[in-house]
Motif scaffolding. Sequence first.
Motif: not given
Length: 296
Positions: A147-175
């Motif tokens: 779990a810590a490794d996953v969070i580290k991967v996310l923290r190492d993403l560039p700002p724009a990459g984390f925004e795109r990740f959040s976009q994908r997460l919300l889509r997968e969650a039904g948005f």
Amino acid sequence: MSGAGQSGKKEGARFLQYFGPLLDALRALGGSGTPDEVVERIAQDLKIPDDVQNELLPSGEPRFRNQVAWARLYLVREGLIDSSKRGVWSLTERGRATKLSLEDARAIRTKWVRIFQEKRLGEQASSGTKAAVGDVSQEVETATDEAADVIKVLRDLPPAGFERFSQRLLREAGFTQVVVTGKSGDGGIDGHGSLQVGPLISLKALFQCKRYKGSVSASDVRDFRGAMAGRTDRGIIITTGTFTAEARREGSREGVPPIELIDSERLVEMLKSLELGLKPVTTYEIDESFFDEFKT
């Protein structure tokens, strides 16, 4: 619970004080609750000050929440709490009828330390290897480190990459219609999307992404709500860190638009549930009770 092998040992007996209150909190919540609900209930019942709730471990995780999580692990092993795969903690039948004193908690911990020491010594003897004998925390160290490794991967993403990740997460969650506004200077708003609730109702939500290691404050939540004003009645903040106790209260404060707070712990649970970026691995544990009827 990042850094499980180290933090579990360092916290030592400190988390024993939450064994009984954890069971009491679940009873007060009707027998089950999300981790956030349980932690908040314990803090309320024990009148734990905000500064204690906000104290962080070197990993960036709140010490109080970490200790409650370790208490839960022992209670799961003891058969007092169910091990949920959906992020909900619930009492077993035994747990509903069990009250624990500090001495009871100490006895449970001592019992499971001994069990895992004996198990590890047996494994070492059969394999001919030598390894440090540890606590029950070592049994779950791999999972929590992942779990810590996953969070580290996310923290190492560039700002724009984390925004795109959040976009994908919300889509997968039904948005649907999830749009990242990015660096548009939109008052801290990073994007928006719609969630269909039933056949007739659609809710629009604005979201903000924070690649934090520390805590998001109440003022951050209020600022985001100010940016939402007149545009929608619902917001989401996604962070790789955590939220202070004050921020959590601010997110659900009555009389103002609610803001859903997704911290690192909840983020990992969502990724597990959606199997997004994580590949499930199936393992099996022998259920000795199943075979008992065939022994006579």
